[in-house]
Write a protein that holds these residues in place. Structure first.
Motif, mmCIF file in Angstrom:
data_model
loop_
_atom_site.group_PDB
_atom_site.id
_atom_site.type_symbol
_atom_site.label_atom_id
_atom_site.label_comp_id
_atom_site.label_asym_id
_atom_site.label_seq_id
_atom_site.Cartn_x
_atom_site.Cartn_y
_atom_site.Cartn_z
ATOM 1 N N ASP A 136 32.530 -3.629 30.694
ATOM 2 C CA ASP A 136 32.235 -3.250 31.929
ATOM 3 C C ASP A 136 32.722 -1.904 31.750
ATOM 4 O O ASP A 136 34.136 -2.277 31.942
ATOM 5 N N LEU A 137 32.493 -0.724 32.487
ATOM 6 C CA LEU A 137 33.662 0.321 32.154
ATOM 7 C C LEU A 137 34.234 0.069 33.959
ATOM 8 O O LEU A 137 33.874 -0.433 35.263
ATOM 9 N N ASP A 138 35.727 0.286 33.806
ATOM 10 C CA ASP A 138 36.323 -0.210 35.607
ATOM 11 C C ASP A 138 36.397 1.044 36.052
ATOM 12 O O ASP A 138 36.533 1.904 35.324
ATOM 13 N N HIS A 139 36.338 0.737 37.327
ATOM 14 C CA HIS A 139 35.907 1.389 38.938
ATOM 15 C C HIS A 139 35.405 2.870 38.869
ATOM 16 O O HIS A 139 36.189 4.014 38.721
ATOM 17 N N PHE A 140 34.257 2.311 37.715
ATOM 18 C CA PHE A 140 33.580 3.428 37.144
ATOM 19 C C PHE A 140 32.862 4.214 39.374
ATOM 20 O O PHE A 140 32.357 5.120 39.061
ATOM 21 N N LYS A 141 32.647 3.748 39.696
ATOM 22 C CA LYS A 141 32.184 3.677 41.362
ATOM 23 C C LYS A 141 33.512 4.514 41.670
ATOM 24 O O LYS A 141 32.642 5.753 42.297
ATOM 25 N N GLN A 177 41.268 10.203 28.903
ATOM 26 C CA GLN A 177 42.149 11.929 29.528
ATOM 27 C C GLN A 177 41.750 13.123 28.655
ATOM 28 O O GLN A 177 42.266 14.258 28.847
ATOM 29 N N THR A 178 40.489 13.097 27.845
ATOM 30 C CA THR A 178 39.991 14.451 27.834
ATOM 31 C C THR A 178 39.524 14.799 29.223
ATOM 32 O O THR A 178 38.953 15.682 29.242
ATOM 33 N N ILE A 179 38.306 13.903 29.435
ATOM 34 C CA ILE A 179 37.416 14.295 30.740
ATOM 35 C C ILE A 179 37.956 13.860 32.066
ATOM 36 O O ILE A 179 37.356 15.107 32.518
ATOM 37 N N LEU A 180 38.602 12.735 32.430
ATOM 38 C CA LEU A 180 39.246 12.925 33.448
ATOM 39 C C LEU A 180 40.551 13.654 34.424
ATOM 40 O O LEU A 180 41.618 13.555 33.437
ATOM 41 N N PRO A 181 40.555 13.341 35.326
ATOM 42 C CA PRO A 181 42.022 14.290 36.096
ATOM 43 C C PRO A 181 43.373 13.229 35.340
ATOM 44 O O PRO A 181 42.876 12.107 34.628
ATOM 45 N N THR A 182 44.218 13.726 35.233
ATOM 46 C CA THR A 182 45.412 13.100 34.997
ATOM 47 C C THR A 182 46.025 11.189 35.889
ATOM 48 O O THR A 182 46.670 10.555 35.411
ATOM 49 N N ASN A 183 44.857 11.214 36.951
ATOM 50 C CA ASN A 183 45.710 10.048 37.710
ATOM 51 C C ASN A 183 44.509 9.872 38.118
ATOM 52 O O ASN A 183 44.182 8.728 38.467
ATOM 53 N N HIS A 184 43.419 9.435 36.832
ATOM 54 C CA HIS A 184 42.299 8.446 36.567
ATOM 55 C C HIS A 184 42.832 7.997 35.315
ATOM 56 O O HIS A 184 42.576 8.918 34.110
ATOM 57 N N GLN A 185 42.531 7.303 35.017
ATOM 58 C CA GLN A 185 42.501 6.399 33.659
ATOM 59 C C GLN A 185 40.855 5.592 33.080
ATOM 60 O O GLN A 185 40.105 5.334 34.162
ATOM 61 N N LEU A 186 40.255 5.601 32.032
ATOM 62 C CA LEU A 186 39.208 5.110 31.513
ATOM 63 C C LEU A 186 39.314 4.107 31.009
ATOM 64 O O LEU A 186 40.016 4.309 29.387
ATOM 65 N N THR A 187 38.972 2.696 31.652
ATOM 66 C CA THR A 187 39.627 1.796 30.373
ATOM 67 C C THR A 187 38.018 0.870 31.162
ATOM 68 O O THR A 187 36.917 0.880 31.444
ATOM 69 N N PHE A 188 38.103 -0.745 30.268
ATOM 70 C CA PHE A 188 36.974 -1.038 30.535
ATOM 71 C C PHE A 188 36.680 -2.846 30.033
ATOM 72 O O PHE A 188 37.933 -3.099 29.585
#
Length: 623
Positions: free
Chosen positions: A495-500, A568-579
């Motif tokens: 499940d992707l974290d903080h996706f909402k 890092q490619t899709i989101l701004p620097t203040n967002h991190q994509l994790t799961f």
């Protein structure tokens, strides 16, 4: 859906139980705090005392607090109309929306009253406004209240993923012990989402947690409500004796504390049990008592439902007169615009009554209209993708019809030519036959092409390119069947974290881009015989066939790295994509659905442990 409204009461109790502890600089009148402590145990007595409490002061803030407490008590007693009226009176005294903490608490209570009155769509912006104010003003108490309230409204609107996210956030913010609202108190809210989604096995552990909590705190009102939800879930899973025992305990507690609406809900739920055991007169008596109690609160949803149940019971007992009276009463409480599904059910029951009276033609015509209304409702509820699929299917069907007509015309011409010119050369007949064969070949080709397209749409998630929920479940089951005795599947719920927050802050286009990229990453790292599919929303199910734990760990680490790089490619620097991910194992002969549930619950443990991690399910000691 209307029966589950009884389960919404724990949310109301939570929303009205911690208001007496506002943020620094905010204060309720001392007498209101004393009354608030007794709401859950003596709601009717508190209401009587409030009604007799004189409002001699001209202080508008004091008056607004009074109406807030009055609305809260009415909500506890499930009188939504009166609760809405009291909330409006309180808001009218704070026309400048000040003080903000009181205004937004009143707004939140009003949203709950509106939802119980069948106005969930209108209530959602109010709950969202209260949540926004609490976040901007760092009001921790109102923040938890608003998260629960907004989740409550979204659950009714069938926005289950969003509702579960809000409840889980409230669960994480709430303390475990020594507070009015604890994690165990919110567990019933989480169970409610699974109840609405008919995932009763997932709902039961949270209901049990809520029951244990309310027993330990001797909160009888909330205990009766949690027992009601637990009993319903067990009944739906076929645990009839356990479910009935829990419902009967809920009924006993409700009678003991004079919770009329709790009595009504329990009676409505238990009546079918007596009907199935040939105690139809007792079942009818229970439904009549429930109708009287629901009349006091003017709960139109339940009044409709209980009168419809009475009509069905009387029809089964061949009492046409009482069945007709009950149907008329149900019709009085039906709001066709807000209750379209219930309207169809009532129309079908009316058709049964007409048939009982021997009016078969009228009954048939009624059923024809009902079928038409059903189809219309289903069409309105269909997604745009289904509409597009239907359009494509209709176009292809027309093409097939044209081909069939061409084939028929060719055949007719051949027959005419055969009759008129039997002595013509063989080449003419062969030529006509070739034309028919070509048309048939085209028809077969287009039919196969259409079937392939329909199969693709039915099995593949269009956004990620991965198998959808139904198809990945089938693939997992197929993999399990092919296992040998000592082999096993490793199931991973991801499940992707903080996706909402990505959707809310960056927009759904960015959210779709994230899901599409994660789908591409899964296809790169997970190859046959292993499988990956989109389970729903931002959840993905990974299936590893007899793969050592070390290799599974390597793949998941590679996935984590790829997902972070994609973020890092899709989101701004203040967002991190994790799961966050949960792992369980499935051996030959295991119930694969339970194994998937175990992986899902373990994934939530990973969430609660801080996210961006993988957790292992505890091994089953029976294996």
């Amino acid at each position: 859906m209307t029966l589950i409204r009884r389960l919404l009461l724990p949310l109301i109790l939570l929303l009205t139980s911690c208001w007496a502890a506002p943020a620094s600089g905010q204060a309720f009148a001392e007498e209101f705090e004393a009354w608030n402590l007794r709401i859950s145990s003596e709601p009717q007595k508190v209401l009587d005392e409030l009604i007799n409490h004189p409002l001699s002061t001209t202080d508008l803030t004091y008056q607004a607090q009074y109406h807030f407490l009055l609305s809260s008590v009415y909500l506890n007693l499930v009188y939504p109309g009166k609760a809405l009226e009291a909330a409006d009176q309180g808001l009218a005294r704070l026309s400048a929306q000040e003080p903000g903490w009181l205004y937004h608490r009143l707004l939140l209570v009003k949203s709950q009253a509106m939802e119980l009155s069948g106005q969930a769509a209108e209530a959602r912006p109010m709950a969202a406004q209260a949540l926004s104010w609490a976040e901007n003003n760092q009001d921790a108490g109102l923040l938890i209240d608003a998260l629960i309230g907004l989740g409550y409204v979204e659950n009714t609107l069938r926005q289950y993923t969003s509702a579960l996210n809000h409840f889980m956030r409230a669960y994480e913010l709430a303390p475990q012990y020594d507070a009015v609202i604890t994690q165990s108190a919110i567990a019933g809210s989480i169970a409610l989402v699974y109840e609405y989604r008919k995932e009763y096995a997932l709902a039961i552990p949270f209901f049990e947690e809520a029951v244990a909590h309310h027993r330990s705190t001797s909160n009888l009102l909330e205990l009766s409500i949690a027992l009601y939800g637990l009993g319903r879930a067990n009944k739906h899973l076929g645990n009839d004796s356990t479910g009935i025992s829990q419902l009967e305990e809920s009924l006993h507690i409700s009678r003991a504390i004079d919770d009329d609406q709790g009595v009504a809900y329990a009676l409505k739920e238990l009546a079918p049990v007596y009907q199935l055991t040939d105690k139809q007169d007792q079942a009818r008596s229970m439904l009549n008592e429930a109708a009287d109690l629901f009349t006091r609160s003017q709960n139109r949803y339940m009044l409709f439902d209980v009168h419809k149940s009475l009509a069905q019971l009387n029809l089964n007992m061949n009492d046409v007169r009482l069945a007709k009276d009950a149907l008329l009463s149900a019709r009085v409480h039906l709001d066709e615009q807000r209750m379209p599904i219930q309207a169809i059910a009532l129309a079908e029951l009316e058709a049964q009554l007409l048939a009982k009276e021997g009016l078969y033609r009228q009954a048939f015509e009624q059923l024809i209209k009902t079928v038409s209304r059903k189809q219309q409702l289903l069409a309105e509820q269909s997604t745009r993708e289904l509409h597009e699929l239907r359009t494509r299917h209709e176009l292809q069907s027309k093409e097939q019809e044209n081909l069939k007509l061409a084939e028929q015309n060719a055949t007719q011409k051949l027959e005419i030519l055969s009759q008129q010119q039997r002595n013509q050369t063989l080449s003419i007949s062969v030529g006509a036959a070739v034309v028919i064969l070509i048309l048939l070949s085209i028809l077969i080709y287009l039919t196969k092409k259409q079937q392939q397209a329909l199969t693709q749409l039915a099995n593949i998630d269009q956004l990620t390119g991965l198998p959808n929920r139904n198809h990945i479940l089938k693939l997992a089951a197929d993999c399990q069947q092919q296992l040998e005795a000592q082999q096993r599947l490793t199931l991973c719920m991801l499940d992707l974290d903080h996706f909402k927050s990505i959707n809310d802050q960056l927009g759904h286009d960015v959210g779709d881009q994230v899901l599409s990229q994660v789908g591409a990453i899964c296809k790169t790292h997970i190859t046959s015989p292993h499988q990956a599919g989109r389970f729903g929303g931002e959840e993905f199910l990974l299936v590893f066939v007899d793969l050592p734990a070390s290799e599974v760990e390597q793949i998941l680490k590679a996935l984590q790295q790829s997902v972070k790089q994609a973020g890092q490619t899709i989101l701004p620097t203040n967002h991190q994509l994790t799961f966050s991910a949960g792992i369980s194992h499935c051996h030959p002969g295991d119930d694969i659905k339970n194994c998937i549930i175990s992986a899902d619950l373990t994934m939530y443990q990973a969430k609660q442990a801080g996210r961006d991690r993988v957790c292992q399910a505890k091994p089953d000691p029976t294996n």
